[in-house]
Write a protein that holds these residues in place. Structure first.
Motif, short mmCIF file in Angstrom:
data_model
loop_
_atom_site.label_atom_id
_atom_site.label_comp_id
_atom_site.label_asym_id
_atom_site.label_seq_id
_atom_site.Cartn_x
_atom_site.Cartn_y
_atom_site.Cartn_z
N GLY A 60 35.23 35.72 44.54
CA GLY A 60 35.34 34.29 44.70
C GLY A 60 35.38 33.61 43.41
O GLY A 60 35.29 32.62 43.10
N GLY A 61 35.97 34.49 42.35
CA GLY A 61 36.14 33.94 40.94
C GLY A 61 34.93 34.12 39.99
O GLY A 61 34.88 33.63 38.69
N TRP A 109 26.61 33.54 41.99
CA TRP A 109 26.36 32.56 43.22
C TRP A 109 24.97 32.19 43.56
O TRP A 109 24.62 31.26 43.94
CB TRP A 109 27.28 33.28 44.51
CG TRP A 109 28.49 33.38 44.19
CD1 TRP A 109 29.46 34.24 43.79
CD2 TRP A 109 29.61 32.25 44.74
NE1 TRP A 109 30.75 33.96 43.88
CE2 TRP A 109 30.70 32.56 44.57
CE3 TRP A 109 29.42 31.01 45.52
CZ2 TRP A 109 31.93 31.80 44.95
CZ3 TRP A 109 30.32 30.26 45.84
CH2 TRP A 109 31.73 30.65 45.59
N HIS A 110 24.34 33.47 43.34
CA HIS A 110 22.81 33.06 43.57
C HIS A 110 22.28 32.25 42.68
O HIS A 110 21.40 31.27 43.06
CB HIS A 110 22.01 34.62 43.56
CG HIS A 110 22.04 35.48 44.56
ND1 HIS A 110 22.49 34.89 45.94
CD2 HIS A 110 21.95 36.75 44.67
CE1 HIS A 110 22.40 35.81 46.75
NE2 HIS A 110 22.20 37.18 46.28
N ILE A 111 22.28 32.18 41.46
CA ILE A 111 21.83 31.62 40.42
C ILE A 111 22.18 30.06 40.63
O ILE A 111 21.46 29.34 40.38
CB ILE A 111 22.10 31.97 38.97
CG1 ILE A 111 21.49 33.32 38.70
CG2 ILE A 111 21.65 31.06 37.92
CD1 ILE A 111 21.96 34.06 37.33
N GLU A 112 23.42 29.82 40.76
CA GLU A 112 23.89 28.39 40.87
C GLU A 112 23.17 27.84 42.17
O GLU A 112 22.96 26.49 42.13
CB GLU A 112 25.31 28.41 40.95
CG GLU A 112 25.93 28.84 39.40
CD GLU A 112 27.54 28.67 39.57
OE1 GLU A 112 28.13 28.61 38.53
OE2 GLU A 112 28.33 28.71 40.64
N PHE A 152 25.39 37.86 50.07
CA PHE A 152 25.98 36.47 49.98
C PHE A 152 25.52 35.58 51.23
O PHE A 152 25.50 35.93 52.26
CB PHE A 152 27.56 36.77 49.76
CG PHE A 152 28.16 35.49 49.79
CD1 PHE A 152 28.59 35.10 48.33
CD2 PHE A 152 28.57 34.36 50.52
CE1 PHE A 152 29.13 33.91 47.89
CE2 PHE A 152 29.32 33.30 50.34
CZ PHE A 152 29.67 33.12 48.90
N CYS A 153 24.79 34.66 50.66
CA CYS A 153 24.30 33.74 51.83
C CYS A 153 24.15 32.62 51.43
O CYS A 153 24.14 32.06 50.35
CB CYS A 153 22.92 34.38 51.89
SG CYS A 153 21.98 33.54 53.47
N ASP A 199 35.66 38.24 49.16
CA ASP A 199 36.63 37.71 48.29
C ASP A 199 37.77 37.11 48.57
O ASP A 199 38.38 35.95 48.40
CB ASP A 199 37.27 38.77 47.01
CG ASP A 199 37.71 38.42 45.66
OD1 ASP A 199 37.25 37.38 45.19
OD2 ASP A 199 38.98 38.54 45.54
N CYS A 200 38.51 37.52 49.85
CA CYS A 200 39.53 36.96 50.29
C CYS A 200 39.24 35.64 51.08
O CYS A 200 39.74 34.75 51.09
CB CYS A 200 40.40 37.85 51.49
SG CYS A 200 41.16 39.56 50.60
N GLN A 201 38.13 35.69 51.65
CA GLN A 201 37.56 34.37 52.54
C GLN A 201 37.12 33.32 51.54
O GLN A 201 37.61 32.16 51.71
CB GLN A 201 36.04 34.90 53.19
CG GLN A 201 36.20 35.83 54.50
CD GLN A 201 35.00 36.15 55.08
OE1 GLN A 201 33.92 36.05 54.50
NE2 GLN A 201 35.01 37.32 55.87
N LEU A 202 36.42 33.61 50.50
CA LEU A 202 36.40 32.53 49.43
C LEU A 202 37.61 32.17 48.69
O LEU A 202 37.81 30.95 48.46
CB LEU A 202 35.45 33.26 48.11
CG LEU A 202 34.02 33.39 48.85
CD1 LEU A 202 33.32 34.23 47.67
CD2 LEU A 202 33.09 32.35 49.34
N ALA A 203 38.64 33.00 48.60
CA ALA A 203 39.88 32.73 48.11
C ALA A 203 40.68 31.32 48.94
O ALA A 203 41.28 30.63 48.56
CB ALA A 203 40.96 33.75 47.73
N ARG A 204 40.64 32.08 50.42
CA ARG A 204 41.13 30.97 51.37
C ARG A 204 40.50 29.61 51.29
O ARG A 204 41.10 28.58 51.61
CB ARG A 204 41.17 31.84 52.58
CG ARG A 204 41.96 32.92 53.02
CD ARG A 204 42.27 33.26 54.41
NE ARG A 204 40.95 33.57 55.01
CZ ARG A 204 40.67 35.00 54.92
NH1 ARG A 204 41.69 36.00 54.50
NH2 ARG A 204 39.54 35.15 55.62
#
Length: 226
Positions: free
Chosen positions: A26-27, A33-36, A106-107, A219-224
């Motif tokens: 997802g870029g 992602w966790h830290i943010e 990823f959660c 990655d595809c899910q996050l891109a969509r």
């Protein structure tokens, strides 16, 4: 604490030169992602362990200031497994309860609620609070049973899968020798048998990013979504 010391064998060859938590999805790297999300929930003090290609993690994340947090690093000469890695990091984690997250999931969990759960732990018990999820296709048998009173049991059905997110009191790891590999599950089962593990069922998004295929799918899910 974010666990980031695994070799990532199932992710090879992607992990031959990149630690699994730094693989992009997802870029941005998975661990970012966790830290943010943790930072948004009020966490500012982090401990991250590493072994395989650990210098790459330190080079990428530094002291955490770029993310508005402070990172303390817990290097391991060889990976100490989950419980061993946490035990090794206890001098950095301190004497109060703490939250631990696997670096390869990823959660969208409510990290603020997990923080509140951590504050309820004590040396007298409960010693741990775990997030459980519905059993994924690659782990249909599950791990533990969540009772109606919120306690988690090692035996019985129906079973749910441990999400790799939990809150722990340092006393859970007191009996482990430092620098000795140790798995988390036996410690948890012993504490469950003593009635000292609670938990909750997370019904939101959760993915064990353990293979290149699942990484590509996420990655595809996050891109969509973008």
């Amino acid at each position: 604490m974010i666990l980031a010391a695994g070799r990532g064998e199932r992710m090879r060859p992607l992990t031959d030169h990149t630690p699994k938590p730094l693989l992009p999805v997802g870029g941005k790297p998975l661990i970012v992602w966790h830290i943010e999300r943790l930072r948004a929930a009020g966490f500012t003090e982090f401990v991250i362990n590493h072994a395989h290609l650990g210098h790459r993690l330190e080079d990428a994340l530094g002291d955490g200031s770029a993310f508005g947090v402070r990172i303390a690093w817990s290097p391991e000469a060889t990976a100490l497994e989950t419980a061993g890695g946490i035990r090794h990091a206890l001098p950095l984690l301190g004497e109060e309860p703490f939250v631990v997250i696997n670096g390869d999931v990823f959660c969208d969990a409510d990290f603020a609620a997990l923080r509140t759960a951590a504050e309820s732990l004590s040396a007298e018990g409960p010693l741990a609070h775990l997030l459980l999820v519905d059993n994924p296709a690659h782990h249909t048998e599950g791990d533990f049973r969540l009772a109606a009173d919120g306690h988690i049991h090692a035996d019985g059905n129906p079973r749910l899968t441990f999400a790799g997110l939990g809150a722990y009191h340092p006393a859970l790891f007191a009996g482990l020798a430092d620098d000795t590999p140790a798995k988390l599950a036996p410690l948890l089962r012993e504490a469950m048998n003593a009635g000292k593990v609670t938990g909750q069922h997370h019904t939101g998004r959760w993915i064990d990013v353990g293979t290149p295929e699942r990484l590509a799918e996420l990655d595809c899910q996050l891109a969509r979504a973008r």
